[in-house]
Every structure is written in structure tokens, then in C-alpha cells.
Design a protein around this motif. Structure first.
Motif, PDB file in Angstrom:
ATOM      1  N   LEU A  98     -13.803   6.587  -2.762  1.00 53.31           N
ATOM      2  CA  LEU A  98     -13.189   7.453  -1.762  1.00 53.31           C
ATOM      3  C   LEU A  98     -13.277   6.859  -0.355  1.00 53.31           C
ATOM      4  O   LEU A  98     -12.384   7.066   0.466  1.00 53.31           O
ATOM      5  CB  LEU A  98     -13.853   8.836  -1.785  1.00 53.31           C
ATOM      6  CG  LEU A  98     -13.574   9.686  -3.026  1.00 53.31           C
ATOM      7  CD1 LEU A  98     -14.400  10.969  -2.983  1.00 53.31           C
ATOM      8  CD2 LEU A  98     -12.100  10.015  -3.136  1.00 53.31           C
ATOM      9  N   ILE A  99     -14.348   6.133  -0.075  1.00 56.20           N
ATOM     10  CA  ILE A  99     -14.484   5.479   1.235  1.00 56.20           C
ATOM     11  C   ILE A  99     -13.328   4.506   1.452  1.00 56.20           C
ATOM     12  O   ILE A  99     -12.720   4.444   2.525  1.00 56.20           O
ATOM     13  CB  ILE A  99     -15.828   4.731   1.331  1.00 56.20           C
ATOM     14  CG1 ILE A  99     -16.994   5.723   1.334  1.00 56.20           C
ATOM     15  CG2 ILE A  99     -15.883   3.860   2.589  1.00 56.20           C
ATOM     16  CD1 ILE A  99     -18.358   5.069   1.259  1.00 56.20           C
ATOM     17  N   LEU A 100     -13.004   3.755   0.412  1.00 60.52           N
ATOM     18  CA  LEU A 100     -11.939   2.756   0.508  1.00 60.52           C
ATOM     19  C   LEU A 100     -10.559   3.397   0.461  1.00 60.52           C
ATOM     20  O   LEU A 100      -9.606   2.891   1.068  1.00 60.52           O
ATOM     21  CB  LEU A 100     -12.083   1.741  -0.630  1.00 60.52           C
ATOM     22  CG  LEU A 100     -13.412   0.978  -0.655  1.00 60.52           C
ATOM     23  CD1 LEU A 100     -13.525   0.160  -1.932  1.00 60.52           C
ATOM     24  CD2 LEU A 100     -13.540   0.082   0.570  1.00 60.52           C
ATOM     25  N   PHE A 101     -10.444   4.503  -0.254  1.00 61.15           N
ATOM     26  CA  PHE A 101      -9.153   5.172  -0.438  1.00 61.15           C
ATOM     27  C   PHE A 101      -8.705   5.889   0.836  1.00 61.15           C
ATOM     28  O   PHE A 101      -7.511   5.975   1.114  1.00 61.15           O
ATOM     29  CB  PHE A 101      -9.256   6.176  -1.592  1.00 61.15           C
ATOM     30  CG  PHE A 101      -7.935   6.725  -2.044  1.00 61.15           C
ATOM     31  CD1 PHE A 101      -7.220   6.096  -3.051  1.00 61.15           C
ATOM     32  CD2 PHE A 101      -7.403   7.878  -1.473  1.00 61.15           C
ATOM     33  CE1 PHE A 101      -6.002   6.601  -3.481  1.00 61.15           C
ATOM     34  CE2 PHE A 101      -6.179   8.393  -1.893  1.00 61.15           C
ATOM     35  CZ  PHE A 101      -5.477   7.747  -2.897  1.00 61.15           C
ATOM     36  N   THR A 102      -9.654   6.403   1.614  1.00 61.49           N
ATOM     37  CA  THR A 102      -9.304   7.187   2.814  1.00 61.49           C
ATOM     38  C   THR A 102     -10.030   6.652   4.041  1.00 61.49           C
ATOM     39  O   THR A 102     -10.956   7.274   4.549  1.00 61.49           O
ATOM     40  CB  THR A 102      -9.682   8.668   2.614  1.00 61.49           C
ATOM     41  OG1 THR A 102     -11.069   8.750   2.224  1.00 61.49           O
ATOM     42  CG2 THR A 102      -8.842   9.311   1.543  1.00 61.49           C
ATOM     43  N   PRO A 103      -9.614   5.469   4.542  1.00 61.91           N
ATOM     44  CA  PRO A 103     -10.322   4.883   5.694  1.00 61.91           C
ATOM     45  C   PRO A 103     -10.057   5.587   7.027  1.00 61.91           C
ATOM     46  O   PRO A 103     -10.926   5.654   7.884  1.00 61.91           O
ATOM     47  CB  PRO A 103      -9.800   3.444   5.721  1.00 61.91           C
ATOM     48  CG  PRO A 103      -8.452   3.528   5.067  1.00 61.91           C
ATOM     49  CD  PRO A 103      -8.543   4.621   4.047  1.00 61.91           C
ATOM     50  N   GLN A 104      -8.835   6.128   7.227  1.00 59.00           N
ATOM     51  CA  GLN A 104      -8.478   6.728   8.506  1.00 59.00           C
ATOM     52  C   GLN A 104      -8.436   8.253   8.379  1.00 59.00           C
ATOM     53  O   GLN A 104      -7.384   8.846   8.144  1.00 59.00           O
ATOM     54  CB  GLN A 104      -7.118   6.185   8.966  1.00 59.00           C
ATOM     55  CG  GLN A 104      -7.058   4.686   9.124  1.00 59.00           C
ATOM     56  CD  GLN A 104      -8.022   4.174  10.194  1.00 59.00           C
ATOM     57  OE1 GLN A 104      -8.268   4.851  11.193  1.00 59.00           O
ATOM     58  NE2 GLN A 104      -8.557   2.977   9.984  1.00 59.00           N
ATOM     59  N   ILE A 105      -9.582   8.875   8.559  1.00 59.70           N
ATOM     60  CA  ILE A 105      -9.701  10.320   8.343  1.00 59.70           C
ATOM     61  C   ILE A 105      -8.872  11.116   9.340  1.00 59.70           C
ATOM     62  O   ILE A 105      -8.138  12.044   8.980  1.00 59.70           O
ATOM     63  CB  ILE A 105     -11.184  10.757   8.431  1.00 59.70           C
ATOM     64  CG1 ILE A 105     -12.025   9.991   7.404  1.00 59.70           C
ATOM     65  CG2 ILE A 105     -11.307  12.269   8.233  1.00 59.70           C
ATOM     66  CD1 ILE A 105     -11.608  10.201   5.982  1.00 59.70           C
ATOM     67  N   LYS A 106      -8.928  10.770  10.605  1.00 61.41           N
ATOM     68  CA  LYS A 106      -8.273  11.560  11.646  1.00 61.41           C
ATOM     69  C   LYS A 106      -6.755  11.577  11.500  1.00 61.41           C
ATOM     70  O   LYS A 106      -6.096  12.502  11.962  1.00 61.41           O
ATOM     71  CB  LYS A 106      -8.658  11.023  13.028  1.00 61.41           C
ATOM     72  CG  LYS A 106     -10.137  11.239  13.367  1.00 61.41           C
ATOM     73  CD  LYS A 106     -10.466  10.765  14.765  1.00 61.41           C
ATOM     74  CE  LYS A 106     -11.939  11.026  15.111  1.00 61.41           C
ATOM     75  NZ  LYS A 106     -12.283  10.585  16.457  1.00 61.41           N
ATOM     76  N   GLU A 107      -6.202  10.565  10.837  1.00 54.06           N
ATOM     77  CA  GLU A 107      -4.747  10.489  10.685  1.00 54.06           C
ATOM     78  C   GLU A 107      -4.225  11.352   9.543  1.00 54.06           C
ATOM     79  O   GLU A 107      -3.064  11.752   9.550  1.00 54.06           O
ATOM     80  CB  GLU A 107      -4.326   9.032  10.457  1.00 54.06           C
ATOM     81  CG  GLU A 107      -4.594   8.130  11.648  1.00 54.06           C
ATOM     82  CD  GLU A 107      -4.169   6.701  11.383  1.00 54.06           C
ATOM     83  OE1 GLU A 107      -3.535   6.463  10.314  1.00 54.06           O
ATOM     84  OE2 GLU A 107      -4.452   5.832  12.218  1.00 54.06           O
ATOM     85  N   ILE A 108      -5.074  11.630   8.530  1.00 57.47           N
ATOM     86  CA  ILE A 108      -4.569  12.337   7.344  1.00 57.47           C
ATOM     87  C   ILE A 108      -5.052  13.784   7.255  1.00 57.47           C
ATOM     88  O   ILE A 108      -4.548  14.547   6.441  1.00 57.47           O
ATOM     89  CB  ILE A 108      -4.953  11.582   6.049  1.00 57.47           C
ATOM     90  CG1 ILE A 108      -6.468  11.449   5.929  1.00 57.47           C
ATOM     91  CG2 ILE A 108      -4.302  10.221   5.994  1.00 57.47           C
ATOM     92  CD1 ILE A 108      -6.900  10.762   4.650  1.00 57.47           C
ATOM     93  N   VAL A 109      -6.038  14.163   8.077  1.00 57.78           N
ATOM     94  CA  VAL A 109      -6.518  15.547   8.064  1.00 57.78           C
ATOM     95  C   VAL A 109      -5.833  16.300   9.192  1.00 57.78           C
ATOM     96  O   VAL A 109      -6.149  16.126  10.368  1.00 57.78           O
ATOM     97  CB  VAL A 109      -8.052  15.611   8.229  1.00 57.78           C
ATOM     98  CG1 VAL A 109      -8.503  17.058   8.316  1.00 57.78           C
ATOM     99  CG2 VAL A 109      -8.749  14.909   7.068  1.00 57.78           C
TER     100      VAL A 109
END
Length: 456
Positions: free
Chosen positions: A178-189
Motif C-alpha cells: 500500500l505504501i508503494l501503491f499510494t505515494p501521493q496521499i494529498k492528491e487522491i484523498v
């Protein structure tokens, strides 16, 4: 550092690396899933289950289930549940099961009328009856078989800790993925609904359930298996990472369940500890609280305050949502109505989805196993729930050294309340409630008694 601790760190490293490799080469997940099953079968047959190897195999399947579903490593959706049933049958072949496990024979028998009724009530034009029934009954069957095997089976506390570790390692792989799958948290939440993108492209509810369980498992390592400051730090970091990833799914059920399990475990330890032990626990509680508060505020920062609104049941603009449970209360209400209309034997296994389609025009699967049992099994569902809830509690009266019993029972009842039995985890972990826990001191006393008898 002792060999045992080196082996632990090696296993942690291997499973972190596994998460990286599967992200880089997705096809490895299929190889991993196949090897897991083949190696488990070989190991059980080779050892003839002399040391309850079946429980280790089942635990690993439970821990890897969501990760394999997420990365398409399972041959089919219900592979884990049927895999556990297969392993349990192997365990029964080699090691038998308790003749006193009558409650769970009754439980399995009580499931039969609902299956029979389903063959009459399901719509033949829209449903493959065999697949539909097997999909919905696989979880309850998995629970029944695992419970028959675990009922009053003697096991050392060290073994149950190792079983939990085996379950937790593939969850660590999942968190790494999951760390590798979702590196840019602020852009997708961008909202407060459950987030598929931060859940590896899979169902947030199931991912949250797995990560909440992993959070609890590695917290137990902090308490019972952190003999050095270095190991303590490693385990705390793992708990932090899994907790953070669990929060980012924006699915509350699994994380709340994990926190409740941790609180129950701390209470049990506190009650059963002497003064010095309670002092150490006080320090641990302070550290844990500081760590969890820290990870909460960090998640708040990364999500722009949306995670706080999610747990307050608000939308992105801060407005209170009409539903407190994401619409699940309407599903539960429909199942209660089905029970009231068919109070004796219910509407049949898997009929609930069709029932809601007829009532509302929408196809919605149940999230609550408690109300599903009522609607689809009628009054027999009430008997099933009574058996499942009270049997572990009665066994605990003569098994008070089972420090995890209430934690496992809480996981089962809370998980089936928000995620039904979509995964094998609640079935298998429920069965672990029924194990008879012994300590090394118990074995020494028994050996001493045998020696005294022989000398006489």
C-alpha cells in the motif's frame, strides 16, 4: 541478539520485500498464492500435524487473504475459506477433534434448513443456485469446521503468539504494498467516503479489517516479544505504519475493532498483573497513547483534516451525514423485516440480496452477519448466535489463562457487524477462542507429578 530475535527480523524483512516484489512484478502474487498452499499441504503431511501445523497454515491464509485478493493472487474469491476447511480436515485426520464439541455440530446442523429453503426461494432465472449458496455459506462453514478442530485443543501460550505472528506477517506485506501503491496521499484523498485508491484498488472495508487485525497482532509483539529496545522500536514502527495505512482507507470498522482489541488486551493484562507489572503497563499505555495520538495528527495533516471528519461522520464540507453507518442500517432493517415476515426458518441462504432487490429495486449485499442470520435463517439464526456467543464464554470459565479470548471474541462480533463474513478472518479467529491454553509451568508441574508417582 538471540537467534530467535534474528529469525523474527529476517521474517519481517522477507515479508516487507515480498510486498515490494509483488508491487514491482504483479504476477509474483499468483506464484506466492500457489506456493503458500502447496508448501502448507506438504508441511502438514510431512509432520502429520504433530505440533498443530494446521493452525499455522490457516493463520497464514487468513493473514494473506486480502493481500492476495488485492493483487489477484487467489485462484478464486473464496479460495481462502475453502483452503482453511481443507487444512482443518487434514488436521482432524491426523489429530482428531474433541468429542465434546457438540455445540458446533448443532451449529452446522442448524445451517441446513436455510440452505434447503434457498433452493426453493432463489430465483432460478437470475441466480446460479449452487454458486450463490456456496458463496454465502462458505464463511459459516469455515467457522464451524475450524471450531470443531479448535474446541478445547491444548496449546501453549508461546504457540498462540507464534500463530498470531504467522497471521500478521502477510498483513505487513500488504501494508508495504500500500505504501508503494499510494505515494501521493494529498492528491487522491478528496472526500470522507471509503477510499479505494488508498486501499490498493480493493475494497476499503476488507483492507481496513485486515490492517486493524495487523495493528493488534504487532501490538501484542510490543508487549510479549520485545525483549530489547531495538525490537521494541521495530514493533512500534510496524504498528505505526499499519495503523496509518488503516486510517487512510477511510473505512472505520476495522480500525475501531483493532483499537477495541488492544484496549481489551491491556485490561486483561492489567487485571492479571502484580504491582511491578502494572507499573510497566502504565508506562506502555502512556507510550502507546502518545504514539497513536501522533499518528492520528499526522494522518489529519496528510488528509487535510478529512480523516477527522470521517470519524465524526461528516462530509468534506463538515456537514453531518444523514446515515451514521453508510446506509448499512437500511440493509439491516430489511433483514429484520424479512425475519418478521418469516420468523421460523427465514427466507433462505443468499435470498436477502434478492429480497432487497424486490423491495427497493437495488442489488445490495448484506454487511451485517447478525441481521443476515435472522433474515435468512429465522429463529434458527437466533439459536446459532446464542451458541456462537456463549460457548467460548462458558469454556473460558475453565480456561482463564486464555488471555486473548475476549480479544478474539470482540474481533469476531465487531467484524461480522460491519463486514459480515466476506473474509475468513472472523471465522478462524473465532475458533481460536476455543483453544485450551497452557503455560510451560503447567507442563513442569505435570512432569513432576509423573515422576513422583513413578518413584512411589
Amino acid at each position: 541478539m538471540q537467534n530467535k530475535e534474528k529469525n523474527y527480523l529476517f521474517l519481517v524483512f522477507i515479508h516487507i520485500a515480498l510486498g515490494v516484489f509483488i508491487y514491482a512484478v504483479p504476477f509474483i502474487s499468483k506464484i506466492y498464492g500457489a506456493l503458500m498452499f502447496i508448501v502448507s499441504v506438504y508441511y502438514i503431511i510431512k509432520t502429520q500435524n504433530k505440533n498443530n501445523e494446521v493452525l499455522y497454515a490457516c493463520a497464514y491464509i487468513v493473514g494473506s487473504e486480502v493481500f492476495l485478493r488485492m493483487t489477484h493472487g487467489n485462484p478464486n474469491h473464496e479460495f481462502s475459506k475453502y483452503g482453511i476447511i481443507f487444512f482443518i480436515c487434514l488436521g482432524m485426520f491426523y489429530s482428531g477433534f474433541s468429542k465434546n464439541a457438540i455445540p458446533y455440530w448443532i451449529y452446522l446442523i442448524l445451517l441446513v434448513p436455510g440452505i434447503v429453503i434457498a433452493t426453493q426461494t432463489l430465483n432460478l432465472a437470475t441466480a446460479d443456485i449452487r454458486k450463490t449458496i456456496s458463496f454465502n455459506i462458505s464463511g459459516p462453514l469455515c467457522l464451524g469446521f475450524a471450531s470443531l478442530y479448535c474446541y478445547n485443543r491444548k496449546i501453549r501460550i508461546e504457540e498462540i503468539n507464534n500463530i498470531l505472528l504467522v497471521m500478521g506477517l502477510p498483513i505487513l506485506s500488504c501494508a508495504t504494498y500500500l505504501i508503494l501503491f499510494t505515494p501521493q496521499i494529498k492528491e487522491i484523498v478528496t472526500s470522507t467516503v471509503s477510499n479505494v485508491e488508498t486501499s490498493g484498488g480493493f475494497g476499503p472495508n476488507q483492507v481496513s479489517t485486515a490492517l486493524g487485525l495487523g495493528m493488534f497482532i504487532f501490538f501484542t509483539r510490543v508487549i510479549v516479544a520485545s525483549r530489547t529496545k531495538f525490537l521494541f522500536l521495530i514493533n512500534i514502527l510496524i504498528v505505526l505504519n499499519i495503523s496509518y495505512r488503516g486510517l487512510l482507507t477511510f473505512s472505520r470498522g476495522g480500525m475501531i475493532t483493532g483499537i477495541v482489541m488492544i484496549i481489551i488486551l491491556l485490561v486483561v493484562f492489567y487485571i492479571n498483573s502484580e504491582y511491578k507489572g502494572r507499573v510497566k503497563l502504565n508506562y506502555l499505555i502512556v507510550i502507546l497513547t502518545a504514539v497513536l495520538v501522533g499518528i492520528w495528527f499526522y494522518t489529519e495533516d496528510q488528509t487535510g483534516g478529512l480523516i477527522g471528519k470521517r470519524y465524526q461522520n461528516k462530509d468534506a464540507l463538515g456537514r453531518k451525514k444523514e446515515s451514521n453507518f453508510s446506509g448499512r442500517e437500511q440493509i439491516a432493517e430489511s433483514e429484520i423485516n424479512a425475519f418478521l415476515e418469516n420468523p421460523f426458518f427465514g427466507i433462505g441462504v443468499a435470498k436477502g440480496t434478492e429480497y432487497r432487490l424486490e423491495q427497493t429495486g437495488e442489488v445490495v449485499a448484506s454487511h451485517n452477519e447478525l441481521t443476515r442470520l435472522l433474515g435468512e435463517h429465522g429463529s434458527l439464526g437466533i439459536l446459532i448466535l446464542l451458541i456462537l456467543f456463549f460457548t467460548p464464554i462458558f469454556l473460558y470459565l475453565d480456561n482463564k489463562r486464555h488471555i486473548y479470548m475476549y480479544c478474539f471474541l470482540a474481533f469476531w462480533i465487531l467484524t461480522i457487524n460491519h463486514a459480515a463474513m466476506r473474509t475468513a478472518a472472523p471465522s478462524f479467529i473465532y475458533a481460536l477462542c476455543l483453544l485450551k491454553i497452557r503455560f510451560i509451568d503447567d507442563e513442569k508441574v505435570a512432569l513432576h507429578r509423573e515422576q513422583v508417582i513413578k518413584t512411589r
